[in-house]
Design an enzyme around this catalytic site. Structure first.
Site, PDB file in Angstrom:
ATOM      1  N   LYS A 163       0.820  -1.215   0.000  1.00  0.00           N
ATOM      2  CA  LYS A 163       0.000   0.000   0.000  1.00  0.00           C
ATOM      3  C   LYS A 163       0.853   1.264   0.000  1.00  0.00           C
ATOM      4  CE  LYS A 163      -4.250  -1.823   2.037  1.00  0.00           C
ATOM      5  NZ  LYS A 163      -3.917  -3.239   1.928  1.00  0.00           N
ATOM      6  N   LYS A 192      -3.710   0.664   8.781  1.00  0.00           N
ATOM      7  CA  LYS A 192      -3.999  -0.336   7.751  1.00  0.00           C
ATOM      8  C   LYS A 192      -2.781  -1.216   7.508  1.00  0.00           C
ATOM      9  CE  LYS A 192      -6.233   1.084   4.062  1.00  0.00           C
ATOM     10  NZ  LYS A 192      -6.611   1.888   2.878  1.00  0.00           N
ATOM     11  N   GLY A 250      -9.403  -6.279   2.756  1.00  0.00           N
ATOM     12  CA  GLY A 250     -10.566  -6.960   3.298  1.00  0.00           C
ATOM     13  C   GLY A 250     -10.839  -6.654   4.753  1.00  0.00           C
ATOM     14  N   GLY A 251     -10.303  -5.549   5.263  1.00  0.00           N
ATOM     15  CA  GLY A 251     -10.535  -5.189   6.654  1.00  0.00           C
ATOM     16  C   GLY A 251      -9.598  -5.851   7.637  1.00  0.00           C
ATOM     17  N   ARG A 261      -6.553  -8.358  -8.729  1.00  0.00           N
ATOM     18  CA  ARG A 261      -7.218  -9.653  -8.872  1.00  0.00           C
ATOM     19  C   ARG A 261      -8.686  -9.416  -9.206  1.00  0.00           C
ATOM     20  NH1 ARG A 261     -10.213  -9.162  -4.293  1.00  0.00           N
ATOM     21  NH2 ARG A 261      -9.203  -8.343  -2.419  1.00  0.00           N
TER      22      ARG A 261
END
Length: 652
Positions: free
Chosen positions: A118, A160, A166-167, A294
């Site tokens: 990220k 994060k 996806g959390g 993806r």
């Protein structure tokens, strides 16, 4: 130009089944892989061949790169589709597949690396002119540096995980005092889910909307977008409902988002399916969040509004073909919505559920409704993987029609055997905020925290107890039937914490009356056929799907599946638990034990942390006292209902 003749699907559940369907339609043989926990899973039987790859633990099976490549060699596959999750965004795996002479159905390892980190992704986006959220994404990861950067960024902020999505590994922090514990928790979860505990910090955009854009690129330099999806309906950063187009996005914003998404894909020479995610504030200002390299869980929403098969596009691009359509040839038609069915208990803190599926029979797909499922009647949902078991997908001429179709589909497709969030989905879709298109990423969490919100379940009614008793009386094998005269008999039922006695009256061999307390329900007719109760009251007939197993009765009522037990015995799991013997609420791995014999605890103190389906659950004391015995160990397994420790003190 390559040609795929046999495709190994390196995944499980509904996405593996869904990929196999397209492969079959294209004349491509499919190969499933499975862990010991998935020996009888639906995706295994859906493929032409299947190869065992290891124990239940994902780290030893679905994340075992060598085992999957060996399986491809064993069966003679020439390509691997990673689906989503697991190894789908693992650059090392993409490289290993290509080094082994296998087509990897996905982008290059370089693109995965650039977007999978990220911090690096933010730098690439800034260079490409795509707006990003202010924060810290540096390589220095010690606690002191991160705490200082948090102060500089300002609160509230978001921690994060750098290596995932996806959390997982994500925490909201509202003040400096809670930063340390939130950071430690996020790192533990990130390390478990992604193998790295590196994090980044971002300013929290309150009441934002999660808008993502589907992109596709090929090896010939073509890149297109397939419009946006609105994924704002989330709980704890986990998506629940996705729709396209977004009810918040107008044509001007849609054009901007599409342009930024294409620029993001071009910046890394992207090939295949990808998703560029944005957070959009109330004023329409958009900021890049991340790029998922993806296929997304919610890709069927885009398929519904474009009429395209995105897996087919993936396979064609992986073979070196050009994109089937140019940007000007892609049009948006109608409105699509997808709702995720999770094996979880919304009335008990959304605890993950596992066990056998007693009954689940989704309808055959049509142009306007579709269910992508990883389970069916007789399957077992293991505790080792993600809690999502199916997706309800619809397309309407407009948003109102799509909502109506989705409600009907959920109501008509109950899952019996384990608890799911189906009733929660119905309440969410029926809420005023959702119908008006006003959902933000925090709204559901705020509702849950407030109590009495649109997503909280209503109390079980006397009428519900009467229905359960009627099903028990008429279900084949019951001994309630009377051939003549008048007869009355009673049954005691429990649903959650509620308990009632129901009186049933038979007249001339027919069930005529059900009485619960002061409520009397006259019955014109009641018939069970197969697994459906047809009940006629005052000339109106309603139908409820049900499942009866021994003394347990479950029936579906407008999407809600209610479970009743007959004549509960003392000591039943539904009886009030002993506060001096706290139990594990889920089946999973014990990641932390926070007490030992002799530890003094107070009500609310954390005793242990259990990880199930990639989520951490804390077991807390409900009374003050001293720990006498600890029955679990770190790294060991805990089963739902297992006593964690024994406490000496008051509270019985």
């Amino acid at each position: 130009m390559k040609k795929i003749t046999k495709l190994l699907i390196a995944n499980r559940g509904e996405i593996a089944y869904r990929i196999a369907r397209t492969a079959h339609r294209m004349g491509i043989a499919s190969v499933a892989v499975y862990s010991e926990a998935d020996h009888d899973a639906l995706h295994v039987s859906a493929c032409d061949e299947a190869v065992a790859i290891g124990p239940a633990a994902a780290s030893q099976s679905y994340l075992n790169q060598q085992a999957i490549i060996d399986a491809a060699r064993l069966c003679g596959a020439d390509a691997i589709h990673p689906g989503y999750g697991f190894l789908s965004e693992n650059a090392t795996f993409a490289s290993a597949c290509r080094a082994a002479g296998l087509v990897f159905v996905g982008p290059s390892a370089d693109a995965i690396s650039a977007m999978g980190d990220k911090a690096e992704a933010k730098a690439v986006m800034q260079k490409a002119g795509v707006p990003t959220v202010p924060g810290y994404s540096g390589n220095t990861q010690d606690d002191k540096t991160l705490a200082g950067e948090a102060d500089r960024t300002g609160y509230p902020l978001l921690i994060k995980a750098v290596g995932g999505g996806g959390g997982r590994g994500m925490r909201i922090v509202r003040d400096a005092a809670s930063f340390g514990e939130a950071l430690a928790s996020a790192r533990r979860e990130a390390l478990s889910a992604f193998g790295s505990d590196a994090v980044l910090l971002e300013r929290l955009i309150e009441n934002g909307r999660h808008i993502e854009v589907q992109v596709f690129g090929d090896s010939h330099g073509n890149v297109v977008h397939l419009f946006e999806r609105d994924c704002s309906a989330q709980r704890r950063h986990q998506k629940i409902i996705e729709e396209a187009p977004s009810p918040f996005v107008d044509e001007t914003l849609r054009e901007r988002l599409g342009g930024w998404a294409v620029a993001a894909a071009r910046a890394v020479a992207y090939e295949g399916a990808g998703t560029v995610e944005f957070i959009v504030d109330a004023d329409g200002n958009a900021f890049f969040l991340e790029m998922n390299t993806r296929l997304q869980v919610e890709h069927p929403v885009t398929e519904m509004i474009t009429g395209l098969d995105l897996v087919e596009w993936q396979l064609r691009v992986a073979c070196g073909e050009e994109l089937p359509l140019g940007q000007e040839q892609i049009s948006l038609c109608g409105h699509g919505i997808e709702a995720r069915l999770y094996a979880e208990d919304p009335d008990n803190g959304f605890m993950p559920q596992a066990g056998p599926v007693a009954h689940f029979e989704p309808p055959q797909g049509t142009p306007t409704i579709r269910v992508d499922s990883g389970v069916a009647t007789g399957c077992v949902v293991p505790p080792d993987y993600d809690a999502m078991v199916a997706k309800f997908i619809v397309q309407g001429a407009d948003r109102a029609e799509a909502i109506a179709l989705l409600q009907r589909l959920i109501a008509d497709t109950p899952l019996f055997g384990i608890k799911t969030n189906s009733g929660f989905l119905m309440r969410l879709v029926g809420s005023d905020a959702f119908r008006r298109g006003e959902m933000t990423t925090r709204m559901i969490d705020d509702w849950i925290g407030s109590g009495g919100s649109p997503v909280h379940a209503a109390s079980v009614t006397d009428h519900d107890f009467a229905l359960a008793a009627i099903i028990s009386a008429l279900n084949p094998g019951g001994d309630w039937y009377r051939s003549s005269g008048v007869a009355e008999t009673g049954i005691e039922l429990q649903c959650g914490a509620e308990r009632r006695k129901v009186l049933l009256r038979f007249e001339r061999g027919r069930l005529a009356l059900a009485k619960v307390g002061d409520v009397a329900i006259a019955i014109d007719g009641a018939v069970v056929a197969g697994s459906v109760l047809a009940l006629t009251l005052q000339g109106r007939t309603v139908r409820h799907a049900y499942h009866a197993n021994g003394g347990q009765i479950a029936f579906a009522n407008n999407g809600e599946v209610l479970v009743f037990e007959e004549r509960l015995a003392p000591g039943s799991a539904r009886e009030k638990s002993d506060p001096l013997r706290p139990v594990a609420p889920v089946t999973g791995v014990v990641t932390r034990v926070l007490v030992e014999a002799g530890t003094e605890v107070v009500a609310g103190a954390a005793l242990a942390v259990i990880e199930a389906m990639k989520m951490e659950t804390t077991v807390a004391a409900t009374v003050d006292g001293r720990v006498n015995i600890v029955h679990i160990v770190e790294g060991g397994q805990a089963k739902a209902g297992m006593v964690v420790c024994e406490i000496e003190g008051e509270g019985k």
